[in-house]
Design a protein around this motif. Sequence first.
Motif, PDB file in Angstrom:
ATOM      1  N   UNK A   1       0.839  -1.196   0.000  1.00  0.00           N
ATOM      2  CA  UNK A   1       0.000   0.000   0.000  1.00  0.00           C
ATOM      3  C   UNK A   1       0.878   1.252   0.000  1.00  0.00           C
ATOM      4  N   UNK A   2       1.893   1.276   0.862  1.00  0.00           N
ATOM      5  CA  UNK A   2       2.786   2.438   0.936  1.00  0.00           C
ATOM      6  C   UNK A   2       3.569   2.653  -0.359  1.00  0.00           C
ATOM      7  N   UNK A   3       4.082   1.567  -0.934  1.00  0.00           N
ATOM      8  CA  UNK A   3       4.851   1.725  -2.167  1.00  0.00           C
ATOM      9  C   UNK A   3       3.940   2.188  -3.308  1.00  0.00           C
ATOM     10  N   UNK A   4       2.706   1.720  -3.337  1.00  0.00           N
ATOM     11  CA  UNK A   4       1.761   2.142  -4.377  1.00  0.00           C
ATOM     12  C   UNK A   4       1.457   3.633  -4.274  1.00  0.00           C
ATOM     13  N   UNK A   5       1.218   4.108  -3.062  1.00  0.00           N
ATOM     14  CA  UNK A   5       0.960   5.543  -2.853  1.00  0.00           C
ATOM     15  C   UNK A   5       2.178   6.361  -3.273  1.00  0.00           C
ATOM     16  N   UNK A   6       3.358   5.913  -2.870  1.00  0.00           N
ATOM     17  CA  UNK A   6       4.585   6.641  -3.187  1.00  0.00           C
ATOM     18  C   UNK A   6       4.807   6.728  -4.690  1.00  0.00           C
ATOM     19  N   UNK A   7       4.694   5.607  -5.373  1.00  0.00           N
ATOM     20  CA  UNK A   7       4.918   5.579  -6.820  1.00  0.00           C
ATOM     21  C   UNK A   7       3.870   6.429  -7.546  1.00  0.00           C
ATOM     22  N   UNK A   8       2.627   6.293  -7.137  1.00  0.00           N
ATOM     23  CA  UNK A   8       1.552   7.073  -7.754  1.00  0.00           C
ATOM     24  C   UNK A   8       1.818   8.567  -7.591  1.00  0.00           C
ATOM     25  N   UNK A   9       2.208   8.992  -6.390  1.00  0.00           N
ATOM     26  CA  UNK A   9       2.481  10.411  -6.131  1.00  0.00           C
ATOM     27  C   UNK A   9       3.658  10.912  -6.956  1.00  0.00           C
ATOM     28  N   UNK A  10       4.715  10.115  -7.089  1.00  0.00           N
ATOM     29  CA  UNK A  10       5.902  10.551  -7.835  1.00  0.00           C
ATOM     30  C   UNK A  10       5.589  10.729  -9.323  1.00  0.00           C
TER      31      UNK A  10
END
Length: 110
Positions: free
Chosen positions: A64-73
């Motif tokens: 979940x955290x990596x998905x949010x991070x990648x999406x935001x970047x």
Amino acid sequence: MKFIIREPRPSQDKVLYNIFNELDKHVPFNSYGMPSGHAQLTAYTLTYLYLVTKSMNVLCFTLFLISITIFQRVLSKKHSIKQVLVGTIIGVGLGYFFYNYANKLIRDRV
């Protein structure tokens, strides 16, 4: 790695970036986007924590955290999809490597 690859961020002015490169002038470090350091760090964390805990809860939370991070970047145009994918692959590889390295160190002490 960013200084070796020298791929600009998607939000970079490509014309200005190319002029700096052609004149061999200093291009600021934050102008480079390949690979994504945020994707590397989150993928490393995901891999290492999952391998240590073998917990599906940890896996789901870190995914979940990596998905949010990648999406935001990508959404903020700090990185292209290719840059975050390469960063993710490097992060997973480093997480796997350091997990095995730490295990070897621990086994050698016992």
